[in-house]
Design an enzyme around this catalytic site. Structure first.
Site, mmCIF file in Angstrom:
data_model
loop_
_atom_site.group_PDB
_atom_site.id
_atom_site.type_symbol
_atom_site.label_atom_id
_atom_site.label_comp_id
_atom_site.label_asym_id
_atom_site.label_seq_id
_atom_site.Cartn_x
_atom_site.Cartn_y
_atom_site.Cartn_z
ATOM 1 N N HIS A 71 0.443 0.478 -2.104
ATOM 2 C CA HIS A 71 -0.296 0.609 -0.848
ATOM 3 C C HIS A 71 0.420 -0.089 0.299
ATOM 4 O O HIS A 71 1.355 -0.859 0.088
ATOM 5 C CB HIS A 71 -1.730 0.080 -0.997
ATOM 6 C CG HIS A 71 -1.834 -1.372 -1.374
ATOM 7 N ND1 HIS A 71 -1.675 -2.385 -0.462
ATOM 8 C CD2 HIS A 71 -2.107 -1.960 -2.561
ATOM 9 C CE1 HIS A 71 -1.844 -3.541 -1.070
ATOM 10 N NE2 HIS A 71 -2.097 -3.314 -2.351
ATOM 11 N N CYS A 87 -0.824 -5.410 -7.308
ATOM 12 C CA CYS A 87 -0.421 -4.139 -6.710
ATOM 13 C C CYS A 87 0.983 -4.242 -6.103
ATOM 14 O O CYS A 87 1.531 -5.324 -5.946
ATOM 15 C CB CYS A 87 -1.402 -3.733 -5.614
ATOM 16 S SG CYS A 87 -3.008 -3.203 -6.236
#
Length: 112
Positions: A71, A87
């Site tokens: 992301h 992440c």
């Protein structure tokens, strides 16, 4: 057409987009902190969202391992560090370019 795949190198904090045996793009990333490491293994892109909100920047590519994704970020200074909860963080303009070039099902290989 050769299949595309994403290869993430945790040690060098780099994400590569491969097409067949050729690297067609390379981007700096942030990875998980030592207490919330980015998992190694082979996964795939399971979902794609534009403007997911919050700290996720402008794009979200959810992985086939629940709660993990590639992301953007609201903290661009974190790129190149171990800063996330596992992440893969990218600069928003980089994740937007990647988002356009991969689809759901694209393999994602996360290396040590």
């Amino acid at each position: 057409m050769p299949q595309r795949q994403i290869v993430i190198h945790r040690s060098s904090r780099q994400l590569e987009l491969h097409e067949g045996n050729k690297v067609i793009a390379r981007y700096p990333i942030a990875i998980g902190k030592s207490n919330t490491p980015t998992p190694t293994g082979t996964y795939s892109v399971a979902s794609k969202y534009i403007n997911p909100g919050g700290v996720f920047g402008s794009r979200w590519l959810g992985l086939s391992i629940p709660h993990y994704g590639i992301h953007g970020t609201s903290n661009p200074a974190s790129i190149g560090t171990s800063a996330s909860k596992g992440c893969i963080r990218m600069h928003n303009n980089h994740v937007e370019a990647l988002y356009q070039q991969v689809g759901v099902g694209t393999p994602v290989i996360i290396k040590p």
